[in-house]
Design a protein around this motif. Structure first.
Motif, short mmCIF file in Angstrom:
data_model
loop_
_atom_site.label_atom_id
_atom_site.label_comp_id
_atom_site.label_asym_id
_atom_site.label_seq_id
_atom_site.Cartn_x
_atom_site.Cartn_y
_atom_site.Cartn_z
N HIS A 13 59.07 53.08 83.81
CA HIS A 13 57.92 53.17 84.10
C HIS A 13 57.48 52.18 84.97
O HIS A 13 56.34 52.64 85.63
N ILE A 14 58.06 50.97 85.20
CA ILE A 14 57.31 49.94 85.78
C ILE A 14 57.75 50.15 87.28
O ILE A 14 56.70 50.17 88.20
N LEU A 17 55.20 52.81 88.27
CA LEU A 17 53.87 52.34 88.88
C LEU A 17 54.07 51.66 90.12
O LEU A 17 52.85 51.80 91.01
N ILE A 48 51.65 44.08 88.50
CA ILE A 48 53.03 44.30 88.18
C ILE A 48 53.82 43.17 88.36
O ILE A 48 54.64 42.56 87.85
N PHE A 51 53.40 40.52 85.80
CA PHE A 51 54.08 40.80 84.61
C PHE A 51 55.45 40.87 84.89
O PHE A 51 56.10 39.92 83.85
N VAL A 52 56.02 41.17 85.84
CA VAL A 52 57.43 41.42 86.16
C VAL A 52 58.20 39.87 86.31
O VAL A 52 59.29 39.53 85.64
N GLY A 216 48.49 39.84 85.19
CA GLY A 216 49.65 40.29 84.59
C GLY A 216 50.54 39.58 83.64
O GLY A 216 51.28 39.90 82.74
N TYR A 220 51.86 39.81 79.72
CA TYR A 220 53.31 39.53 79.13
C TYR A 220 53.24 38.80 78.19
O TYR A 220 53.79 38.69 76.93
N THR A 276 45.97 49.32 85.32
CA THR A 276 47.26 48.79 85.26
C THR A 276 48.05 47.98 83.82
O THR A 276 49.08 48.32 83.32
N LEU A 280 50.83 49.49 81.49
CA LEU A 280 51.82 48.27 81.18
C LEU A 280 52.07 47.97 79.78
O LEU A 280 53.22 48.04 79.16
N HIS A 284 55.10 50.24 77.39
CA HIS A 284 56.08 49.26 77.12
C HIS A 284 56.63 49.48 75.77
O HIS A 284 56.09 49.42 74.76
#
Length: 695
Positions: A13-14, A17, A48, A51-52, A216, A220, A276, A280, A284
């Protein structure tokens, strides 16, 4: 499932997005009215990314010190640099082929060069043109501002995240550092939003965007500390998750639709960021009902995987379409989008993937960093070479024949190598001024008088005519110019401009302090409304109606009285006033419509010719007002370039295949050369008529 295993789990799903974000940006750039707030898709990307990148670093074995930094930067280089360099170089090549130098493109080359080093956002912030202005819409590198923000964030990220990798209480230190930096950035964005006039700075710079990436990262870290990764939803808890998902989707849709130019990143960036973060966090480890299934669907995941390349390629493709065939028609838009997806897939398949996941390349992180830096430097050098070679490789007649199109007078050095023009600056508040005089030339110094030239950009465009006159006749030229600020402009009825009024007062004061009897004050300017800007067209019938309106009549009458009062002290001192009669204005800009590849661009739909009768009708009331001014001032006259520029029944953009105009109203270099003899003749006749008076 252990925490380390959870961090390595692919989360589709990331990518979904990412697809929403990139499609929003593409749709907005294709036609802003389709998704007015689509530009905030970049805000989604920032969250994103924060976060990533946190998850990406956290899943790797802990590595401290320089080795940890080098590993991080090496991975970022492999992810970002190859596709970026290829895109920038291809863009530079096609820009050299199709985009001539102009006001619309004057910052493009510098933006592209700095984009190799992640600094284009600061270039754009310094130009004074916001993200929504024509000059940014025609700059093929504008979109790299967001990559600059991310790259600058990545320079700071490992320093703030370093403690996290050590585990234990050190993680709280990392959270604290990111929280402080994030809230400091948000506070700065709030401050600029409250000041007013800081919209450009607020939009582009990393200091106002850090909070979006930092949000983001904090998400996390918070989820990891709470150990909520991939925890199976409890049946009793599903009731609160679904409403929140619905709220997040609604907030995202609202942000992408309702965001306004000039209100980003605060406050209109808040909705994309919050939505967002919610998506997220809620999705998750959960299917998330229809929201999760939609984002994790095969088409969305595929687009999300291509999102970086789609973002890289969509903007230069759209801009090159704007410069050539246009982007307004459905067919042109469809072709542009198709080309974007083809280029993005090729980039993803043959550039991103092999270098990101392949085994080729240096074996150590340090060597990857050195290689990446070398590639960036080499790429910037190649871009500079393409810019310098544009005259030789371009398909544009403008770039191939710069001496005819641009009034830079560069041919003078070859034509008269034994003589040169010496230029120096004159300080004038609110504008620019230059002093031109003949250097060491055979035949003495020539005339001793001073030619004062003052006006708007049309005064500055007489640069070549004035330089040639200095070489031929000697004397001095004092050139004052500020865009949109004509003296005796006859367009004050269209709206007051306090900055221009202050500038013209400063110019007149400077001239009054230095002018002597026998000097000439030449006042050129745009005195009728344009029919075409470099990027848009105006309704000709409406322009004519406006010129004849009561407001225009009253406004010109007031300007006549003001001009007489302002110029009379100079005229009575013996300074000869020469007013330029309105030149023809064309219904399309020639530099954008003179090649086979751009002749059918929508900007050219009205053609470049205009009947002389229409030109005469447009300028008649203005010409009458100028003659009233001249009649009231001793020794004053009106110089009319129309008979030379438009000798027939139709005013043409060129003469003998050589351009008279650059855009819809500014003269070209060749146009300067055509007018020089008649301008000199006018001054000589005036001098002969006035000489008995000043003997």
């Amino acid at each position: 499932m252990q925490e380390g295993q959870l961090r390595q789990t692919y989360v589709p799903h990331i990518d979904g997005l990412r697809a929403v974000a990139v499609l929003s940006v593409i749709l907005y750039h294709l036609k802003a009215s389709w998704l007015p707030g689509g530009f905030t898709g970049v805000d989604v990307f920032f969250v994103i990314s924060g976060f990533v990148v946190s998850a990406s670093v956290d899943r790797l074995p802990a590595m401290g010190g320089w080795q940890g930094l080098l590993r991080f930067y090496a991975r970022r280089i492999r992810r970002i640099v190859p596709a970026l360099v290829v895109c920038l170089l291809v863009t530079a090549l096609f820009s050299a082929l199709f985009i001539p130098e102009s006001w619309l493109s004057e910052t493009s080359d510098k933006t592209g060069r700095r984009a190799f080093f992640g600094l284009s956002n600061w270039v754009l912030a310094s130009t004074g043109n916001d993200y929504f202005s024509p000059r940014t819409e025609f700059n093929p590198y504008t979109h790299t501002w967001s990559l600059g923000v991310e790259e600058q964030f990545y320079l700071l990220f490992p320093l703030l995240f370093l403690a996290w990798s050590r585990g234990g209480r050190a993680r709280l230190l990392s959270v604290t550092l990111f929280a402080l930096a994030t809230f400091a950035s948000l506070g700065y964005a709030l401050r600029l939003a409250g000041q007013g006039g800081q919209e450009i700075q607020a939009f582009y710079v990393t200091t106002t965007r850090f909070w979006q990436l930092g949000a983001g990262v904090l998400l996390y870290q918070a989820m990891t500390l709470a150990r909520q990764f991939d925890v199976a939803p409890q049946p009793g808890r599903i009731s609160w998750r679904s409403p929140l998902l619905l709220l997040a989707v609604a907030a995202l849709g609202y942000g992408l639709w309702a965001a306004r130019p000039g209100h980003s990143p605060w406050p209109d960036g808040l909705w994309p960021v919050l939505s967002t973060l919610l998506l997220l966090g809620l999705l998750h480890g959960h299917r998330g009902g229809w929201t999760g299934r939609a984002l994790a669907s095969a088409p969305m995941v595929w687009i999300g995987k291509l999102s970086y390349s789609l973002y890289l390629w969509h903007w230069p493709v759209f801009v090159l379409f704007r410069w050539t065939v246009g982007l307004e028609t459905p067919l042109a838009g469809a072709c542009a989008v198709l080309l974007v997806f083809v280029l993005a897939w090729l980039s993803w398949r043959w550039v991103e993937q092999p270098l990101r996941h392949g085994a080729r390349g240096p074996r150590t992180h340090g060597r990857w960093v050195l290689l990446g830096l070398a590639v960036l430097v080499l790429g910037a050098g190649l871009q500079s070479v393409l810019v310098k070679q544009q005259k030789h490789i371009s398909l544009s007649t403008v770039s191939r024949h710069p001496l005819d199109w641009y009034p830079y007078a560069k041919a003078l050095k070859k034509e008269v190598p034994e003589c040169r023009v010496v230029e120096s600056s004159i300080p004038v508040v609110g504008g620019q001024a230059r002093l031109l005089q003949r250097g060491d030339c055979p035949g003495g110094s020539g005339a001793s008088g001073v030619l004062f030239v003052a006006g708007d950009s049309h005064a500055l465009v007489y640069n070549e005519l004035l330089r040639r006159k200095v070489v031929q006749d000697g004397g001095q030229v004092r050139l004052y110019g500020s865009g949109g600020c004509a003296l005796v402009g006859m367009q004050g009825w269209r709206g007051a401009n306090p900055a221009c009024e202050a500038y013209t007062r400063n110019v007149i004061e400077d001239i009054q302090a230095t002018a002597r009897a026998g000097d000439v004050l030449f006042l050129p300017g745009l005195r009728v409304p344009r029919l075409a800007e470099q990027y848009q067209l105006f309704d000709i019938a409406q322009v004519q109606a406006d010129l004849a309106s009561p407001a225009a009549v009253q406004g010109r009458a007031a300007e006549v009285a003001a001009a007489i009062a302002q110029l009379r002290p100079l005229a009575e001192r013996g300074v000869r006033i020469v007013l330029e009669a309105p030149k023809p204005v064309l219904p399309a800009p020639p530099y954008r419509c003179s090649d086979a590849f751009n002749r059918h661009n929508p900007i050219c739909v009205n053609g470049m010719q205009i009947p002389r009768a229409r030109t005469e009708a447009m300028r008649a009331p203005v010409l009458d007002s100028l003659r009233q001014v001249a009649a009231a001032l001793p020794g004053a006259s009106v110089w009319d370039p129309l008979p030379t520029l438009c000798p027939g029944e139709v005013c043409q953009p060129d003469a003998g295949g050589r351009p008279l105009y650059f855009d819809g109203d500014h003269l070209s270099g060749y146009g300067n050369r055509v007018l020089l003899p008649v301008f000199r003749d006018h001054l000589q006749r005036d001098d002969q008529r006035s000489s008995p008076t000043h003997r």
